[in-house]
Design a protein around this motif. Structure first.
Motif, PDB file in Angstrom:
ATOM      1  N   TYR A 109      48.945  29.633 -21.640  1.00  0.00           N
ATOM      2  CA  TYR A 109      48.152  30.350 -20.439  1.00  0.00           C
ATOM      3  C   TYR A 109      48.866  29.825 -19.257  1.00  0.00           C
ATOM      4  N   TRP A 168      40.533  33.041 -22.645  1.00  0.00           N
ATOM      5  CA  TRP A 168      41.511  32.303 -21.682  1.00  0.00           C
ATOM      6  C   TRP A 168      40.470  31.200 -21.175  1.00  0.00           C
ATOM      7  N   ASP A 189      41.369  29.907 -26.408  1.00  0.00           N
ATOM      8  CA  ASP A 189      41.378  29.698 -25.064  1.00  0.00           C
ATOM      9  C   ASP A 189      42.433  28.497 -24.964  1.00  0.00           C
TER      10      ASP A 189
END
Length: 188
Positions: A41, A67, A35
Motif C-alpha cells: 500500500y 486498504w 489491508d
C-alpha cells in the motif's frame, strides 16, 4: 516439482479485455482482500499521489478490495472487495496489473490479473510473484513510475507475452493430475 497457481479460465479470461486507444490513459489496477501493509500500500499510495500531482501523466489507478484506513487516496478509483465474475469484469476494464506485495509466497491477485490478459508490473521483493513477473512483466525496486512508463511504451510486447503464458487453472489442475499419476506409478 513446482506447480504454479492458476485461475479459473471460465471466469478469469482475456476475452473482451480493454486495449488502450491512442491518447487514452492506461488504467493500472491492483486488488487485495487484505489491508496488510505488506501488500504494497505504500507503493499504491505513492502512485496515486504521482498521478494526482501530474507527475505520472497518462495513467489512472484503480484499487479493488480493502486498504489501510490511514491512506487518503487522491486520484484512485476505489472499489470494495469483489470475487468471481464481477472482479474479472473489473480487471478486464484495465490495461496493467500492479502488485507491490512483498515476500508473498504464492499470491492469487496477480494470477487473476494475468489470466485476464494484464501485463504485470511487480515489486522485485514480491516473493513467488517474481517468478511469474519475469515471464510477462517488469520489476521495480523503489520507483514504480519508471516501470509503469516502460510498460506503457512496450505494452503490446508484454500483452503478447501474458497471452502466450496465461496462468490457467485448467493447466494447474492437469499438472497436479500428471504429478499424482507419475507418483502413483513410481516415477519421478
Amino acid at each position: 516439482t513446482c506447480i504454479y497457481n492458476g485461475a479459473d479460465p471460465a471466469v478469469y479470461h482475456p476475452f473482451g479485455a480493454a486495449v488502450p486507444r491512442p491518447g487514452e490513459s492506461l488504467v493500472v489496477v491492483t486488488h487485495h482482500w487484505s489491508d496488510n501493509p505488506m501488500k504494497g500500500y505504500d507503493i499504491y499510495e505513492k502512485v496515486d499521489h504521482l498521478i494526482a500531482n501530474g507527475r505520472l501523466p497518462g495513467f489512472r489507478l484503480r484499487v479493488i478490495g480493502r486498504w489501510p484506513d490511514s491512506i487518503r487516496w487522491r486520484s484512485a478509483e476505489l472499489f470494495g472487495p469483489m470475487t468471481g465474475r464481477p472482479l474479472a469484469d473489473k480487471l478486464r476494464e484495465c490495461h496493467i496489473y500492479l502488485t507491490a506485495s512483498r515476500w508473498e509466497p504464492c499470491g492469487m491477485h496477480h494470477v487473476e490479473g494475468a489470466q485476464c490478459g494484464l501485463p504485470l508490473v511487480y515489486h522485485e521483493d514480491g516473493g513467488g510473484i517474481v517468478e511469474a513477473g519475469r515471464r510477462y512483466g517488469l520489476g521495480f525496486r523503489d520507483d514504480p513510475s519508471a516501470a509503469l512508463r516502460q510498460m506503457a511504451d512496450r505494452w503490446p510486447e508484454f500483452r503478447a507475452k501474458v497471452l502466450a503464458q496465461l496462468p490457467s487453472g485448467d493447466r494447474m489442475a492437469l499438472d497436479y493430475a500428471d504429478l499424482c499419476t507419475r507418483l502413483a506409478a513410481g516415477a519421478r
